[in-house]
Each structure stands twice: as C-alpha cells, then as structure tokens.
Write a protein that holds these residues in place. Structure first.
Motif, PDB file in Angstrom:
ATOM      1  N   UNK A  82     -17.416   1.780  -3.959  1.00  0.00           N
ATOM      2  CA  UNK A  82     -17.114   2.829  -4.926  1.00  0.00           C
ATOM      3  C   UNK A  82     -15.679   2.723  -5.406  1.00  0.00           C
ATOM      4  N   UNK A  83     -15.445   2.960  -6.691  1.00  0.00           N
ATOM      5  CA  UNK A  83     -14.101   2.846  -7.252  1.00  0.00           C
ATOM      6  C   UNK A  83     -13.236   4.016  -6.810  1.00  0.00           C
ATOM      7  N   UNK A  84     -11.926   3.775  -6.840  1.00  0.00           N
ATOM      8  CA  UNK A  84     -10.944   4.814  -6.553  1.00  0.00           C
ATOM      9  C   UNK A  84     -11.217   5.491  -5.216  1.00  0.00           C
ATOM     10  N   UNK A  85     -11.513   4.702  -4.214  1.00  0.00           N
ATOM     11  CA  UNK A  85     -11.833   5.277  -2.904  1.00  0.00           C
ATOM     12  C   UNK A  85     -10.587   5.809  -2.233  1.00  0.00           C
ATOM     13  N   UNK A  86     -10.805   6.787  -1.342  1.00  0.00           N
ATOM     14  CA  UNK A  86      -9.724   7.332  -0.555  1.00  0.00           C
ATOM     15  C   UNK A  86      -9.943   6.900   0.880  1.00  0.00           C
ATOM     16  N   UNK A  87      -8.870   6.685   1.611  1.00  0.00           N
ATOM     17  CA  UNK A  87      -9.012   6.209   2.988  1.00  0.00           C
ATOM     18  C   UNK A  87      -7.970   6.831   3.878  1.00  0.00           C
ATOM     19  N   UNK A  88      -8.313   6.985   5.160  1.00  0.00           N
ATOM     20  CA  UNK A  88      -7.355   7.473   6.139  1.00  0.00           C
ATOM     21  C   UNK A  88      -6.340   6.399   6.505  1.00  0.00           C
ATOM     22  N   UNK A  89      -6.657   5.134   6.191  1.00  0.00           N
ATOM     23  CA  UNK A  89      -5.710   4.037   6.387  1.00  0.00           C
ATOM     24  C   UNK A  89      -5.220   3.911   7.822  1.00  0.00           C
ATOM     25  N   UNK A  90      -6.098   3.946   8.779  1.00  0.00           N
ATOM     26  CA  UNK A  90      -5.721   3.717  10.166  1.00  0.00           C
ATOM     27  C   UNK A  90      -6.822   2.924  10.829  1.00  0.00           C
ATOM     28  N   UNK A  91      -6.462   1.810  11.447  1.00  0.00           N
ATOM     29  CA  UNK A  91      -7.475   0.883  11.936  1.00  0.00           C
ATOM     30  C   UNK A  91      -8.345   1.474  13.047  1.00  0.00           C
ATOM     31  N   UNK A  92      -7.788   2.348  13.866  1.00  0.00           N
ATOM     32  CA  UNK A  92      -8.517   2.835  15.023  1.00  0.00           C
ATOM     33  C   UNK A  92      -8.809   4.324  14.946  1.00  0.00           C
ATOM     34  N   UNK A  93      -8.678   4.901  13.765  1.00  0.00           N
ATOM     35  CA  UNK A  93      -9.080   6.270  13.532  1.00  0.00           C
ATOM     36  C   UNK A  93     -10.212   6.232  12.516  1.00  0.00           C
ATOM     37  N   UNK A  94     -11.033   7.291  12.446  1.00  0.00           N
ATOM     38  CA  UNK A  94     -12.088   7.283  11.442  1.00  0.00           C
ATOM     39  C   UNK A  94     -11.497   7.106  10.065  1.00  0.00           C
ATOM     40  N   UNK A  95     -12.060   6.213   9.270  1.00  0.00           N
ATOM     41  CA  UNK A  95     -11.621   6.046   7.904  1.00  0.00           C
ATOM     42  C   UNK A  95     -12.721   6.528   6.983  1.00  0.00           C
ATOM     43  N   UNK A 126       3.102  -3.735  10.864  1.00  0.00           N
ATOM     44  CA  UNK A 126       2.153  -4.656  10.247  1.00  0.00           C
ATOM     45  C   UNK A 126       0.750  -4.406  10.779  1.00  0.00           C
ATOM     46  N   UNK A 127      -0.229  -4.794   9.983  1.00  0.00           N
ATOM     47  CA  UNK A 127      -1.628  -4.615  10.399  1.00  0.00           C
ATOM     48  C   UNK A 127      -1.914  -5.366  11.689  1.00  0.00           C
ATOM     49  N   UNK A 128      -1.361  -6.556  11.835  1.00  0.00           N
ATOM     50  CA  UNK A 128      -1.596  -7.344  13.046  1.00  0.00           C
ATOM     51  C   UNK A 128      -0.960  -6.687  14.269  1.00  0.00           C
ATOM     52  N   UNK A 129       0.126  -5.952  14.052  1.00  0.00           N
ATOM     53  CA  UNK A 129       0.808  -5.269  15.147  1.00  0.00           C
ATOM     54  C   UNK A 129       0.048  -4.032  15.591  1.00  0.00           C
ATOM     55  N   UNK A 130      -0.841  -3.521  14.721  1.00  0.00           N
ATOM     56  CA  UNK A 130      -1.573  -2.296  15.042  1.00  0.00           C
ATOM     57  C   UNK A 130      -3.012  -2.555  15.470  1.00  0.00           C
ATOM     58  N   UNK A 131      -3.539  -3.719  15.074  1.00  0.00           N
ATOM     59  CA  UNK A 131      -4.980  -3.942  15.128  1.00  0.00           C
ATOM     60  C   UNK A 131      -5.576  -3.766  16.528  1.00  0.00           C
ATOM     61  N   UNK A 132      -4.922  -4.300  17.544  1.00  0.00           N
ATOM     62  CA  UNK A 132      -5.508  -4.289  18.884  1.00  0.00           C
ATOM     63  C   UNK A 132      -4.970  -3.163  19.761  1.00  0.00           C
ATOM     64  N   UNK A 133      -4.206  -2.235  19.182  1.00  0.00           N
ATOM     65  CA  UNK A 133      -3.583  -1.199  20.000  1.00  0.00           C
ATOM     66  C   UNK A 133      -4.579  -0.393  20.819  1.00  0.00           C
ATOM     67  N   UNK A 134      -5.634   0.090  20.166  1.00  0.00           N
ATOM     68  CA  UNK A 134      -6.590   0.942  20.848  1.00  0.00           C
ATOM     69  C   UNK A 134      -7.286   0.207  21.985  1.00  0.00           C
TER      70      UNK A 134
END
Length: 435
Positions: free
Chosen positions: A40-53, A366-374
C-alpha cells in the motif's frame, strides 16, 4: 489394531497441518518481500525491528476493492493461514479437555468489546500483546463480556455475528517483555506489587533498600517467582500468567488469531476487515498511535510521573539508563550507543528534552546494530535461569506452546554446551555516576 489406525490417522493429520503451514508461510514471505506494487502506498510504520510494526494504506475507509485483483491472492493466503492456526488450537483442545476447565480470575476469560451498534467487533485484550495499541485504535469499549457466560450473538447485535480477534506471542519473549516493562525499567507500581514480594520471599540477605523499594529484582529471581506463582496459584498477575488462561481459546473460535511476530500483516487484515464491514475510519486513531515520538513520549512521561517515588530508590540518571537499556532490548536503539546524559542533565531535563535525546540517538543507531538486540537479550536473560526451572516452566506453560505453535526448547536457550557470555550487555548495570 483400531488404536494403531487412529494413531496413524492422527499422525497424517498433523503432517498435513505442518505441510500446510509451511506452504502458506513460504507464499506469505514471497508476497511480503515482493516489489512495491503489492505494498500500500504512503504506509506508516512504527520503524522498530523488534516492536510491532504497522503499515496501512493512506486515506479514509479501506474499500472492498483491496480484496480483489492483485490483492485477492494475499487475502486468500492470510485466510488460509488463520484457518491453519484455528485448526491447531482445535486439535490441541481436543487432546487436552482440561483446557476447557481452566481456573478463572477477574482478568481471565473475558472479551473486551469495541462496539459499533450495527457492526460489533470483539477484541480480547491480553497483557504484553499490543493491547495499548489496540486500545488507542479501536473506538470506545463499552462493556466487558465473560465469554463463558455471554453469547456474543445475543442482545442488541443479533443481526450480525461480531468479528472477533486476539493476539498471541512467543511465550519466552512475552516473559522477557513483562520483566523489562514492569520491573527492569522503572515502574514503582510493580516494584511495590511484585518486586517487594519477590525479594522478601526469594532473596536471602536482601538489603533494607531492596526490601523497601523492590527495584532491583533480577531476571532469574523474577522467573523463579513466575513458576512458583503459577504452580501455587498465589500472587500471580495477568501480565505474566499463561496465555491459555486468557480469552478462552478452547471455548471460542476467533476469526483471527494474530501473532506478534506477524503483527503487520495480521493487523492490516484486521483493520481492513473492520473498516470494510463497519464503515468506521480508524486511520485517525492509527496516526495518533504509531509515530516514534508518540511511543517514546508515552514511555518517558510514565517514568516522569513516578519520578518522586523513583528518587527514593535510585537517582534519576540510573532510572533513565534503565529506560535506555529497555529501548536497546526492543531494538529501538543500537546496543553500542551509550546514554549521553550526565547526572545533572538527567535530573533537570524536561520529559520532552529526554525524548529529543532518545530520538537523536536513534538516528545514530544503524539497522545492523539493532537487528539482533532482542534475540541477544533473550539469550542473555534465559541463560541465567537453571535448566531445572525452565523445565518446570514448560510443564506449567506448556499449553501456550502447543496451542499456538511455538518451539518449546530453542537451542539458544537450552544448549548450555557453548561458552556463556558473561558481559551482560543488557541487564547488568555497572552504574557510574556521570557528573
């Protein structure tokens, strides 16, 4: 011989379920990773890898055309996935009739009804499963109905059966989230309710400060309490009790059993269904609920509201360090990004200034710095728990894994042959006051 035949049929049925789940998940993954024409266009996101988006179409009510044309196959696949989830629940319930007779308390076995007069919607809110999000997005909830007493098709809504849904989550992640939100990150309410009790009952030689505040419960102590509370049905809490004790999965068939791990697509499907069937426009509520600033403001304002009580147990810099660690555990901040606030700044900055500091640090993560945190935090926490305690937990919380298809003994938690990392990046706070 009849027993052997029945056993063989049951094995074949289970194999068919496994094959169906695998096939559907492969197709879903292909769809969700496909080019942007299916997004879907113009989507909104929570922008967090380990939280619900959440990604939802921009605009007003989502019309029925979203289920036609290029969207027809994805919607069909999602419906098949939900049917497979239903089938798994029904299969487990048929084998375990005791799940129909679970002990009930004032928070168990009930549905939170968000009612629009002509088109009722039934949502079963469960702690630590995005219930805050749904509480903001759904319209005002008018009543609670105990599902073992109330038929949701009765009363003023006899012309249309309610659309019902609930969410579940990996039990290990739910436990960790409960600990982080209610005991690790400053929460004086739970420090008093649960923390003091744990330290009084399960920690020898507690300090006077610990007994008075309940602020420094470790994850192994919390997990031990969790098992003992469920075993003896004493001092238990809705935020930590097994999922199967909520929502009556063996008593009611939900239209959608959403999974926290597939929150985006499940939520999109639920929102489209509600808005198509009711004509409600939930987009405004969504806009107010999913921005990064709103989410962080909610967390910081909660801590600031408890500031006077927190300062009786620790200085505010240490309190904010715990908030910072909590955001790292969730993957919102990179683990290498240190909290920059001095003691003076921590004690004198306003809540909005702290939010600005956090959002600025987010840009440096960075995304790589956050990706495996959880995942790393989960491993770190559960590696501190004795295997014997984990086995007791599986005996008590086993139905959660069986009903919803989660792995009981993940290698990252149960394989103790590898060298254990003693750095404790997430939970051990070697606090040094910064002047």
């Amino acid at each position: 011989m009849k027993c052997c035949v029945n056993s063989g049929n049951r094995i074949r049925e289970l194999l068919l379920i496994v094959i169906s789940v695998s096939f559907i998940m492969v197709l879903l993954q292909t769809y969700l990773m496909s080019p942007a024409q299916n997004t879907p266009r113009n989507s909104r996101s929570m922008n967090s890898e380990n939280e619900p988006s959440l990604s939802v179409p921009n605009g007003t009510v989502i019309k029925a055309q979203s289920t036609k044309g290029k969207y027809e196959t994805p919607v069909l696949l999602l419906k098949q996935l939900y049917q497979v989830r239903h089938q798994l629940v029904e299969d487990v319930c048929s084998r375990r009739p005791e799940l129909f007779m679970t002990k009930k308390s004032n928070y168990e076995m009930k549905i939170d009804l968000a009612i629009e007069e002509k088109h009722p919607v039934g949502y079963c809110a469960m702690p630590k499963l995005a219930s805050t999000f749904w509480g903001k997005v759904l319209p005002g909830r008018k009543k609670l109905a105990h599902i073992n007493q109330t038929d949701l098709t009765q009363g003023p809504h006899t012309l249309k059966r309610p659309f019902t849904f609930m969410f579940v989550r990996n039990p290990y992640e739910r436990v960790l989230s409960g600990y982080v939100d209610k005991l690790f990150v400053p929460n004086t309410l739970f420090w008093g309710w649960t923390g003091q009790y744990i330290l009084q009952k399960y920690r020898a030689n507690s300090t006077e400060l610990s007994l008075r505040c309940g602020h420094d419960v470790t994850f192994p102590e919390f997990f031990h309490y969790l098992v003992q509370a469920e075993k003896g049905q004493q001092k238990s809490n809705a935020h930590f009790s097994p999922m199967y004790r909520h929502c009556g999965p063996c008593r009611k068939k939900y239209d959608v059993i959403g999974h926290f791990e597939t929150f985006t697509q499940d939520t999109n499907f639920i929102l489209e269904t509600i808005m198509n069937e009711t004509g409600l426009d939930l987009s405004v509520n969504i806009d107010k609920s999913v921005t990064e600033r709103t989410r962080i403001q909610d967390k910081i304002r909660l801590v600031y509201g408890m500031k006077k009580k927190i300062l009786k147990c620790m200085n505010f810099q240490e309190a904010l360090e715990r908030v910072w660690k909590g955001l790292q555990i969730r993957g919102f901040l990179g683990v290498k990004v240190k909290m920059p606030l001095s003691l003076d700044e921590s004690e004198n900055f306003s809540a909005d200034q702290i939010v600005d500091v956090i959002l600025e640090a987010r840009k440096k993560s960075t995304a790589s710095d956050r990706r495996s945190n959880n995942k790393d935090a989960l491993t770190e926490a559960f590696r501190q728990v004795p295997l014997s305690t984990l086995e007791m937990y599986l005996n008590l919380y086993g139905p959660d894994f069986e009903l919803y298809g989660y792995e009981k003994r993940p290698e990252a938690i149960f394989d103790r042959t590898t060298v254990e990392d003693k750095t404790y990046r997430y939970f051990k706070l070697d606090h040094e006051t910064k002047k």
